[in-house]
Design a protein around this motif. Structure first.
Motif, PDB file in Angstrom:
ATOM      1  N   SER A   1      23.300  49.637  39.063  1.00  0.00           N
ATOM      2  CA  SER A   1      24.077  48.503  38.572  1.00  0.00           C
ATOM      3  C   SER A   1      23.362  47.196  38.872  1.00  0.00           C
ATOM      4  O   SER A   1      22.622  47.082  39.863  1.00  0.00           O
TER       5      SER A   1
ATOM      6  N   GLU B   1      29.495  50.347  25.238  1.00  0.00           N
ATOM      7  CA  GLU B   1      30.734  50.070  25.962  1.00  0.00           C
ATOM      8  C   GLU B   1      30.613  48.704  26.613  1.00  0.00           C
ATOM      9  O   GLU B   1      29.813  48.507  27.532  1.00  0.00           O
TER      10      GLU B   1
ATOM     11  N   VAL C   1      26.435  49.608  35.584  1.00  0.00           N
ATOM     12  CA  VAL C   1      27.228  48.473  35.087  1.00  0.00           C
ATOM     13  C   VAL C   1      26.381  47.204  35.204  1.00  0.00           C
ATOM     14  O   VAL C   1      25.828  46.922  36.272  1.00  0.00           O
TER      15      VAL C   1
ATOM     16  N   ALA D   1      27.939  54.109  31.132  1.00  0.00           N
ATOM     17  CA  ALA D   1      27.318  52.791  31.334  1.00  0.00           C
ATOM     18  C   ALA D   1      28.066  51.740  30.516  1.00  0.00           C
ATOM     19  O   ALA D   1      28.539  52.013  29.415  1.00  0.00           O
ATOM     20  N   ARG D   2      28.145  50.550  31.044  1.00  0.00           N
ATOM     21  CA  ARG D   2      28.827  49.491  30.304  1.00  0.00           C
ATOM     22  C   ARG D   2      28.317  48.115  30.738  1.00  0.00           C
ATOM     23  O   ARG D   2      27.640  47.965  31.759  1.00  0.00           O
ATOM     24  N   ILE D   3      28.678  47.140  29.953  1.00  0.00           N
ATOM     25  CA  ILE D   3      28.347  45.746  30.231  1.00  0.00           C
ATOM     26  C   ILE D   3      29.642  44.995  30.457  1.00  0.00           C
ATOM     27  O   ILE D   3      30.542  45.021  29.609  1.00  0.00           O
ATOM     28  N   GLU D   4      29.739  44.344  31.602  1.00  0.00           N
ATOM     29  CA  GLU D   4      30.887  43.485  31.925  1.00  0.00           C
ATOM     30  C   GLU D   4      30.469  42.053  31.597  1.00  0.00           C
ATOM     31  O   GLU D   4      29.812  41.392  32.395  1.00  0.00           O
TER      32      GLU D   4
ATOM     33  N   ARG E   1      32.904  45.208  27.934  1.00  0.00           N
ATOM     34  CA  ARG E   1      34.180  44.542  28.191  1.00  0.00           C
ATOM     35  C   ARG E   1      33.927  43.052  28.382  1.00  0.00           C
ATOM     36  O   ARG E   1      33.125  42.651  29.233  1.00  0.00           O
TER      37      ARG E   1
ATOM     38  N   ASN F   1      26.264  55.834  35.256  1.00  0.00           N
ATOM     39  CA  ASN F   1      27.360  54.909  35.567  1.00  0.00           C
ATOM     40  C   ASN F   1      26.836  53.525  35.951  1.00  0.00           C
ATOM     41  O   ASN F   1      27.294  52.912  36.911  1.00  0.00           O
TER      42      ASN F   1
ATOM     43  N   HIS G   1      26.678  43.263  35.106  1.00  0.00           N
ATOM     44  CA  HIS G   1      27.593  42.118  35.136  1.00  0.00           C
ATOM     45  C   HIS G   1      26.857  40.896  34.603  1.00  0.00           C
ATOM     46  O   HIS G   1      25.988  40.345  35.278  1.00  0.00           O
TER      47      HIS G   1
END
Length: 377
Positions: A278, A347, A302, A327-330, A349, A300, A304
């Motif tokens: 992350s 993904e 992330v 995996a995602r981008i905040e 948010r 997993n 930020h």
């Protein structure tokens, strides 16, 4: 015995007069020599005084220039207080820096601080004094927080899976915005867009704003008002001048393998981005620009902050943009060319906290000298 001759009185008077004249001339010459010596000594003393004053003035000038560089460096390291007084010494000479600022809300560059720096110096012997002034501008790297979690200059052909949590007010008060593009958004895979709460509770598929075959109001595609230059829209720097933006990055790295949760600031990646963990945090996010290369985030992981998939103006290739396995981008993700999303997932948010910190955090503000503002009067 012979008697001594006796001189006539006239000769005796002549001898006395000649001796008096010689003594008088000698005294006068001695007086002249003394006066010349005193004048020369006084002139030399004055010359030495002028030389000392000149050297002291030169010392004060050099110290003023050096102190200005030191103060600018300190301000660049710590921009939290732009109204303060600093003092110190350099080589025995002293200086005082008076710093004051004014804040402006510029429509093109966001919040801008104009800083006045006044340096007053005194030489080590106290003879020389100097005052110099310089104006500085403290600008955010990113003009304003993006209004949407996904923005693409081009089209999006989503054949994989995706989930996007919208900005609840991105299209206006109470109007959600998930995806913003200049071309078509073709959702032929699985996935959906949804609200923040639905995303958090895992109900994005069951309570979507948009899904396959159903575009909701949260997807704004084929927008004629989409900016022609997404890099300039976001950073205020035209794509043709991307190298100057690259030069202002706090880090320039060949890939994303060295980035982790402690990374923060404006980071420029010159090759493929496949992070191993992350990156960033809500309080200290990142703004990552990946230059003409693939982005593939697995596991997993992330991120930020903001991820910008930037393709150079002279590069016509299409690069992958994939987030797999949780995996995602905040924050937000952007691309200035059509991203290749096939067989991958996306993904994202929208995070108002993260994106606001990118604009206001000092790690994303740069200090520049205002041309023509230096003066020594």
């Amino acid at each position: 015995m012979r008697s001594k001759p006796v001189l006539p009185p006239q000769l005796l008077r002549y001898g006395y007069q000649a001796g008096y004249a010689t003594l008088t001339i000698s005294v006068m010459l001695l007086a002249i020599l003394i006066l010349v010596t005193l004048y020369t000594a006084r002139f030399k003393v004055q010359e030495q005084r002028i030389m000392r004053n000149h050297l002291a003035a030169q010392e004060a000038t050099m110290v003023a220039d050096a102190a200005l560089e030191r103060v600018i460096s300190e301000l660049d390291d710590d921009k939290t207080n732009l109204d303060r007084t600093l003092s110190g010494t350099l080589g025995g000479a002293s200086y005082t820096a008076t710093i004051s600022s004014q804040r402006f809300d510029d429509t093109l560059r966001g919040v801008v601080d104009i800083v006045d720096v006044v340096i007053s110096t005194r030489s080590a012997d106290g003879r020389g004094q100097r005052t110099v002034r310089q104006q500085l501008a403290v600008l955010p790297i990113i003009r304003s927080a993006p209004d949407t979690p996904v923005a693409v200059r081009g089209s999006m052909n989503v054949s994989g899976n995706f989930k996007v949590a919208a900005n609840p007010n991105g299209g206006g008060d109470g109007v959600p915005l998930s995806i913003w593009t200049s071309g078509d958004v073709d959702i032929n895979g699985s996935g959906s867009t949804c609200g923040q709460q639905e995303f958090e509770e895992g109900r994005c598929d069951s309570n979507p704003f948009s899904e396959r075959g159903d575009h909701g109001v949260d997807i704004l595609d084929n927008d004629p008002n989409f900016p022609d230059d997404l890099l300039e829209y976001l950073f205020g720097v035209p794509s043709s001048q991307w190298q100057s933006l690259k030069a202002s990055a706090s880090q320039i790295v060949p890939n994303c393998s060295s980035l982790d949760a402690d990374s923060t600031g404006f980071i420029w990646v010159t090759g493929s981005c496949a992070p191993r963990g992350s990156i960033g945090s809500p309080e200290n996010p990142v703004a990552i620009v990946v230059e003409s290369a693939d982005v593939q985030i697995n596991g997993n992981v992330v991120i930020h902050g903001l991820l910008f998939a930037f393709t150079r103006p002279d590069d016509l290739n299409t690069y992958d943009l994939k987030l797999n396995g949780g995996a995602r981008i905040e924050g937000a993700v952007m691309a200035n060319r059509d991203p290749k999303l096939s067989n991958g997932s996306l993904e994202v948010r929208y995070s108002q906290e993260v994106l606001t910190n990118i604009v206001t955090n000092d790690k994303f503000r740069r200090l520049f000298r205002i041309g023509g503002s230096w003066r020594d009067f």
